[in-house]
Scaffold this active site. Structure first.
Site, short mmCIF file in Angstrom:
data_model
loop_
_atom_site.label_atom_id
_atom_site.label_comp_id
_atom_site.label_asym_id
_atom_site.label_seq_id
_atom_site.Cartn_x
_atom_site.Cartn_y
_atom_site.Cartn_z
N LYS A 159 0.84 -1.30 0.05
CA LYS A 159 0.10 -0.18 -0.02
C LYS A 159 0.93 1.26 -0.12
O LYS A 159 1.97 1.28 0.53
CB LYS A 159 -0.97 -0.11 1.13
CG LYS A 159 -0.32 0.07 2.45
CD LYS A 159 -1.37 -0.06 3.87
CE LYS A 159 -1.70 1.45 4.01
NZ LYS A 159 -0.97 2.03 5.27
N ASP A 214 -2.29 -6.10 2.36
CA ASP A 214 -2.65 -5.26 3.69
C ASP A 214 -2.36 -6.02 4.77
O ASP A 214 -2.94 -7.16 4.94
CB ASP A 214 -4.47 -5.08 3.50
CG ASP A 214 -4.65 -4.18 4.71
OD1 ASP A 214 -4.52 -4.39 5.82
OD2 ASP A 214 -5.87 -3.38 4.72
N HIS A 215 -1.46 -5.67 5.60
CA HIS A 215 -0.67 -6.71 6.49
C HIS A 215 -1.66 -6.83 7.71
O HIS A 215 -1.56 -7.99 8.23
CB HIS A 215 0.66 -5.70 6.75
CG HIS A 215 0.41 -4.67 8.00
ND1 HIS A 215 0.19 -3.53 7.77
CD2 HIS A 215 0.46 -5.11 9.21
CE1 HIS A 215 0.26 -2.78 8.80
NE2 HIS A 215 0.46 -3.72 9.85
N HIS A 255 -6.88 -1.02 6.33
CA HIS A 255 -6.91 -1.91 7.58
C HIS A 255 -8.37 -1.80 8.02
O HIS A 255 -8.98 -2.74 8.30
CB HIS A 255 -5.90 -1.33 8.52
CG HIS A 255 -4.63 -1.26 8.15
ND1 HIS A 255 -4.10 -2.02 6.88
CD2 HIS A 255 -3.78 -0.46 8.49
CE1 HIS A 255 -2.86 -1.66 6.78
NE2 HIS A 255 -2.49 -0.71 7.81
C1 BG6 Z 1 0.52 0.96 8.13
C2 BG6 Z 1 0.38 2.46 8.46
O1 BG6 Z 1 -0.08 0.31 7.20
O2 BG6 Z 1 -0.04 0.36 9.47
C3 BG6 Z 1 1.18 2.90 9.60
O3 BG6 Z 1 1.04 2.92 7.35
C4 BG6 Z 1 0.38 2.36 10.91
O4 BG6 Z 1 0.76 4.53 9.79
C5 BG6 Z 1 0.64 0.68 10.75
O5 BG6 Z 1 1.35 2.88 12.07
C6 BG6 Z 1 0.07 0.32 11.84
O6 BG6 Z 1 0.29 -1.29 11.90
P1 BG6 Z 1 0.18 -2.21 13.35
O7 BG6 Z 1 0.58 -3.38 12.59
O8 BG6 Z 1 1.43 -1.69 14.06
O9 BG6 Z 1 -1.06 -2.00 14.01
#
Ligand code: BG6
Length: 499
Positions: A157, A186-187, A249
């Site tokens: 993304k 989308d992780h 997300h």
């Molecule tokens: C990313 C965003 O996709 O997700 C970041 O670009 C954010 O801004 C992050 O901090 C949050 O990921 P996680 O896994 O720490 O909840």
């Protein structure tokens, strides 16, 4: 910890080469390389595996290794010893880069037995996506090099910055790659607890009957972060909370929580249901935006001991920036299951806690046969899915307080991932890289999903872009602007304070 128990299934990657574009970048160092190292440590990578970094920075293989692994040697990545960790330097719009890459991939296929299986991971700034796709196609790398081989593309993304640019990017992608070759990341979908939303809903029958408008009063989805934008200010200025978190997300978690049961967890069946759900989300008219969407930006705050700078003071941020670091929305889903149920979602940086959760609040009982003075702190029943941290599920309900009188108070039943399984979850990126190497697209975003997600956030982003009134603010380490309380308070509800 017992690794054998932790990974007792037999999913492991086929012989293959993972090519990372943006190899000298932050994401590669912080997430991708550790994920690959974990896959190796957990025995998920064959010995016929190679990793190739591509970036503009001039480096040789040894320097690349040192840059991503520090001075620590290969460690878990011993598989890559003897020429399996390579680097190609060059401009992303220079055809020579792709010629060198093609030559190197052929060499690896023959010498290491990676069999023409190539996974290209685009972890660059988005401006480089199109040049890389064109470059790969120019060198014929968009097609499998061997009869049995594969060529797949993983794209990080942000996938576009609105519907129009996402479509444009898609057009470029599809000039070179078939949709089946494309894995949009989308992780959040790689997180075990996000996948557990599916397990909870569809591996049990007891939740199914209550998962609709007759039982659910409202749903709150929170993605709260304590961190500010840190060193990513200049990127974040072009994104804001809506593009950075809500478009992807939040909407992904929402879709999994609200969609209809899929016939299978196959990639198409599952994604069809997500798309149908996203299509049912009502779009606000420009006039309604103010009633359903609130934005905010953090200002200096915290405590005397830990004073945090305001967003406009962060490096790379315009001192007059109007970028939102907080967004709260009320969404409505126009379908048979959810009509009339409000979905409140919020996300923000510099909030008081790091927490991601989905909370279903159930209707109050139609009639309480208990006098009001015998109810102490009785909140509505709720089911809270804690995505992170303290991963688990709470069921909140009223219970009789021990004693001679009949008094009722809120109690809860807790399920904790940690305590129940005593096994470590794989990192999101570890899971997703393995899935892409295996060609399993279930946890990746299909092209029509991306479009639906932009369709939902675009009108709000556009409305805010045209709104010249001052952006509402909130102090760092507070729960967002007061407008957000008004948004949810309009129908007599309040935001949960996650614990
Ligand atoms: C990313 C965003 O996709 O997700 C970041 O670009 C954010 O801004 C992050 O901090 C949050 O990921 P996680 O896994 O720490 O909840």
């Amino acid at each position: 910890m017992e690794i054998a128990a932790q990974y007792s299934d037999d999913r492991s990657a086929p012989p293959s080469t993972l090519v990372i574009f943006g190899a000298s970048g932050d994401l590669t160092r912080r997430k991708l390389i550790p994920a690959v190292a974990n896959l190796a440590r957990h025995g998920r990578l064959p010995k016929e595996f190679a990793l190739v970094g591509v970036a503009r920075t001039p480096m040789n293989d040894d320097e690349f290794q040192a840059s991503i692994l520090g001075g620590n040697g290969l460690g878990d990545l011993q598989q890559l010893a003897g020429g399996g960790l390579r680097y190609v330097s060059g401009g992303y719009d220079d055809p020579e880069t792709y010629k060198s890459l093609a030559t190197l991939l052929d060499e690896l296929d023959h010498q290491r037995g990676t069999r023409g299986n190539h996974l290209f991971y685009l972890s660059t700034p988005p401006q480089a996506f199109s040049p890389i796709i064109n470059g790969l196609a120019g060198a014929g790398l968009n097609r499998p090099r061997a009869e049995e081989g594969f060529a797949r593309l993983v794209i990080e993304k942000p996938y576009g910055s609105d519907l129009a640019s996402a479509r444009q990017l898609d057009a470029t992608v599809h000039t070179a790659f078939e949709e089946q070759q494309v894995f949009r990341i989308d992780h959040y979908l790689g997180k075990d607890t996000v996948q557990n939303v599916l397990a909870l809903r569809f591996a049990n029958s007891i939740f199914q009957p209550i998962w609709d408008r007759s039982w659910v009063d409202s749903v709150q989805i929170t993605v709260a972060e304590t961190l500010g934008v840190g060193t990513r200010g200049s990127f974040y200025e072009t994104a804001g909370a809506m593009r950075d978190i809500v478009q992807n997300h939040v909407l992904q978690v929402l879709a999994l929580a609200l969609m209809e049961p899929p016939a299978s967890f196959g990639a198409e069946a599952l994604r069809n249901e997500k798309v149908k759900l996203l299509q049912a989300i009502r779009l606000p008219t420009d006039r309604d935006v103010a009633d359903v969407a609130v934005r905010g930006q953090y200002t200096r705050g915290g405590t005397r001991e830990e004073l945090m700078p305001g967003y406009r003071e962060e490096p790379g941020v315009d001192p007059l920036s109007r970028t939102e670091t907080y967004a709260a929305l009320r969404l409505d889903v126009d379908n048979w299951r959810w009509a009339g149920v409000p979905f409140y979602v919020r996300t923000g940086k510099r909030l008081p806690a790091r927490v991601t959760e989905v909370a279903l609040q159930f209707q109050r009982p139609p009639h309480l046969p208990i006098p009001g003075n015998q109810l102490t702190e009785l909140e509505a029943d709720a089911l809270i899915l804690r995505i992170q941290p303290n991963e688990g599920i709470s069921l909140r309900f009223g219970a009789k307080v021990p004693g001679h009188s009949f008094r009722v108070r809120t109690a809860s039943m807790e399920f904790s991932y940690d305590q129940t399984f005593r096994e470590e979850s794989p990192e999101a990126y570890e899971r997703l890289i393995l899935d892409a190497l295996l060609g399993d697209a279930t946890l990746f975003i299909r092209t029509d999903e991306v479009e639906q997600c932009w369709r939902i956030v675009d009108p709000i982003i556009e409305h805010w872009a045209n709104d010249t009134s001052p952006i509402p603010t909130y102090e760092a380490a507070s729960w967002g602007p007061t407008d957000a309380d008004r948004l949810i308070g309009r129908h007599g509800r309040t935001w949960r304070t996650p614990n």
